[in-house]
Scaffold this active site. Structure first.
Site, PDB file in Angstrom:
ATOM      1  N   ALA A  66     -14.410  42.769  28.862  1.00 35.70           N
ATOM      2  CA  ALA A  66     -15.125  41.532  28.605  1.00 35.70           C
ATOM      3  C   ALA A  66     -14.592  40.447  29.530  1.00 35.70           C
ATOM      4  CB  ALA A  66     -14.937  41.122  27.146  1.00 35.70           C
ATOM      5  N   GLY A 105     -14.096  45.978  26.413  1.00 32.91           N
ATOM      6  CA  GLY A 105     -15.527  45.817  26.220  1.00 32.91           C
ATOM      7  C   GLY A 105     -16.351  46.758  27.073  1.00 32.91           C
ATOM      8  N   GLU A 108     -16.434  49.880  25.103  1.00 37.61           N
ATOM      9  CA  GLU A 108     -17.274  49.655  23.921  1.00 37.61           C
ATOM     10  C   GLU A 108     -18.746  49.681  24.295  1.00 37.61           C
ATOM     11  OE1 GLU A 108     -15.039  47.023  20.703  1.00 37.61           O
ATOM     12  OE2 GLU A 108     -14.952  46.077  22.678  1.00 37.61           O
ATOM     13  N   GLU A 128      -6.937  45.879  24.282  1.00 39.22           N
ATOM     14  CA  GLU A 128      -6.990  44.550  23.663  1.00 39.22           C
ATOM     15  C   GLU A 128      -5.693  44.142  22.978  1.00 39.22           C
ATOM     16  OE1 GLU A 128     -11.295  45.908  23.844  1.00 39.22           O
ATOM     17  OE2 GLU A 128      -9.351  46.818  23.456  1.00 39.22           O
TER      18      GLU A 128
END
Length: 615
Positions: A66, A105, A108, A128
């Protein structure tokens, strides 16, 4: 026909719509990319001629995560969790083709697809936890459904990525190819046209053995008991929720935990440390071409630790020491370190022998004639090294002191090892950009992080010494050693804690005030380094302390601590304590200036090279 729209390119191959993510440098999942993916999935679902969707990436990697620069900012739709849900809900098969790194991310996003294929050299992970948070786009719910609690928790609690082959064996991937990923992925997507695949949220391979799942959760929870950082325990809670709650409620549980963690001071400190490391990696000489280094020279027995690092990195090394007994001692230190590594299983006997074969000891500097970079561990031997080393060879001084004026000044740089992991590179006004690039490349080859400084003054060491001086003063003023030690250990600075066998008395400063005294002294010294141009950015100082001397990463660093507390408060405290011990707390003018402007250390950047006068 191909279509380019911002960070997403669309291609049609028969019934397959290919969405090519193109948002360099690492295809981070920022708002513009998320919005483009959402719109493309919506359009694909509505287009009767589209039978399957393939998501891949241009450049060197699949989305590496992300966009963490958006953390702490107002959310912008579509958020990543919603995008992942939208991809997963698409009634047409969605395939993700992974190369490079699919982290956080990015992984994911791939997990939301209905199938995944990767190139063999790809790495997949959920790092993370290293930022004090947890996977917040369905990772804690989808991963254990595929691979079970034990392996899901291993990925999330360590944050370490795994290679594609292991990810395939675990069940995260459906296929791996050595090369030709684009062709293989397109063929797989064509074979999926017209099929309805099971969404990840509806899969249960990892939950077949409910008892084993709970055993893994219980073991992880026990391991997290008493942990200083909260993210690990919340990750365990979310993985447990994946088994106990319906997927919709599990997603809500995960989002709430993610939001809680993002707001913690530990996560803020870890984010700062992450950005500080990235900022420190940006050198003005970044575009300069490093000179090739086939052989490394070390002159001075004190450089035996650097010689050992170079050998471990596979570099041929010439170790020069004019004094025979000191040369013998240096070789014995290297041999002892290698033997210890063999006994501890960190080095095989064969690798030790190979390292030793790459080492050439010598008594005379003439042996440096073929060295492309010479680490000068004894400043008194610089002249000999400069005369013996070939033209263009870089001369890296490893000690303190100003860089000397020399006919070879363009080749001279400071390279000081800090804590075994950080190399402070001191760049003089005459140092050639190519010399900087070469020294940096060699330091990285040795496994070191790099920090650019204006003088070889030891940024991390100076700031840590200021903290030590504050501790010494507190003890001299009668503060209980156990109280001081407890405060420092609680903060994460045991290396500054005094030895203390007795319990703290009832009287004395609170832990918060002790920390304020010590950290204020460190931030004050950091401000002086900024004033003199020795450090270029406040974040460089924090990076040096974290990377080099074990300042707790989750605390960000002394300059970050001061900014978070407020420079007005720091100015007030220094005004009081500076009268008590001016040699420690006399206020740096920069602090008074920034506080008067309502500014922060993060707003200040020194002029490069302005501190060359300071030794």
């Amino acid at each position: 026909m191909d279509q380019q729209a911002g960070p997403l390119r669309q291609e049609r191959h028969g019934a397959v719509l290919v969405l090519v993510i193109d948002a360099p440098p690492v295809n981070a999942l920022g708002h513009a990319l998320r919005a483009a993916l959402w719109q493309a999935i919506e359009a694909a679902e509505a287009d009767a001629t589209v039978g399957a969707v393939l998501i891949r990436a241009a450049g060197r990697t699949f989305p590496a995560g992300a966009d963490i620069s958006e953390f702490g900012q107002p959310p912008r739709a579509p958020q990543l969790p919603d995008l992942c849900d939208r991809i997963e809900a698409c009634p047409k098969p969605v395939l993700a083709a992974i190369h490079g790194t699919a982290l956080g991310g990015g992984l994911e996003l791939a997990l939301a697809a209905h199938a995944r294929i990767a190139r063999a050299d790809a790495m997949l992970g959920l790092p993370e936890v290293t930022l004090g948070i947890l996977p917040g786009a369905g990772g804690t719910q989808r991963v254990p459904r595929l691979i079970g609690a034990e392996q899901a928790l291993r990925l999330m609690l360590t944050g370490k990525p795994v290679p594609a082959a292991e990810a395939l064996a675990l069940g995260l991937l459906d296929g791996v190819v050595e090369d030709g990923l684009e062709v293989a992925a397109l063929r797989l997507a064509e074979g999926l046209v017209g099929r309805r695949l099971t969404a990840t949220r509806d899969r249960r391979e990892g939950m077949r053995d409910g008892a084993a799942y709970q055993t893994a959760v219980a073991a992880a929870r026990l391991a997290q008991a008493g942990a200083r950082l909260p993210a690990g325990a919340r990750i365990v809670d979310c993985v447990e929720a994946a088994q106990l709650l319906p997927i919709e409620q599990g997603m809500v549980f995960e989002r709430a935990a993610f939001a809680d963690l993002v707001a913690t001071p530990e996560a803020a400190g870890l984010r700062h440390a992450f950005f500080a490391e990235r900022a420190a990696a940006r050198f003005p000489e970044a575009k300069a071409e490093a000179r090739p280094v086939a052989q490394l020279g070390v002159i001075g027995a004190a450089g035996s630790d650097l010689a050992l690092l170079a050998l471990q990195a596979g570099c041929p090394v010439v170790l020069v020491e004019p004094n025979r007994p000191q040369l013998v001692e240096a070789l014995e230190r290297i041999a002892a370190a290698q033997e210890t590594a063999v006994q501890e299983g960190r080095l095989t006997p064969a690798a030790r022998d190979a390292d030793w074969e790459r080492l050439t000891p010598a008594l005379g500097a003439a042996a440096l004639a073929d060295s492309d970079l010479v680490l000068v561990a004894d400043a008194g031997l610089l002249a000999e090294a400069a005369e013996a080393a070939p033209p263009g060879a870089v001369l890296a001084l490893t000690g303190r002191g100003a860089l000397p004026d020399s006919p070879r000044a363009s080749d001279i740089i400071g390279l000081r090892l800090v804590g075994g992991r950080l190399a402070e590179l001191a760049v003089g006004p005459q140092t050639a950009p190519e010399a900087v690039a070469t020294a940096r490349a060699v330091a990285r080859r040795l496994g070191l992080l790099c920090l650019r400084a204006a003088t070889p003054g030891g940024i991390a060491g100076r700031v840590m010494l200021a903290g030590r001086a504050a501790v010494t003063h507190l003890l001299a003023q009668g503060e209980a050693p156990a109280r001081v030690a407890g405060a420092l250990r609680g903060f994460g600075l045991p290396q500054l804690a005094p030895e203390a066998a007795a319990e703290a008395s009832e009287t004395g400063a609170s832990a918060g005030r002790i920390i304020a005294r010590v950290l204020s002294a460190m931030a004050n010294e950091g401000a002086r380094l900024l004033e003199r141009g020795i450090a270029q950015r406040a974040s460089d100082i924090d990076f040096a302390l974290v990377a080099g001397l074990g300042f707790p990463r989750w605390q960000g660093g002394p300059m970050f601590w001061a900014d978070q507390r407020g420079l007005l408060i720091l100015r007030r405290d220094l005004a009081e304590w500076g009268q008590e011990a001016p040699e420690i707390w006399a206020m740096a003018p920069l602090i008074a200036d920034l506080a008067a402007q309502g500014g922060h250390f993060a707003d200040h950047a020194a002029q490069a090279g302005s501190g060359q006068k300071d030794a």
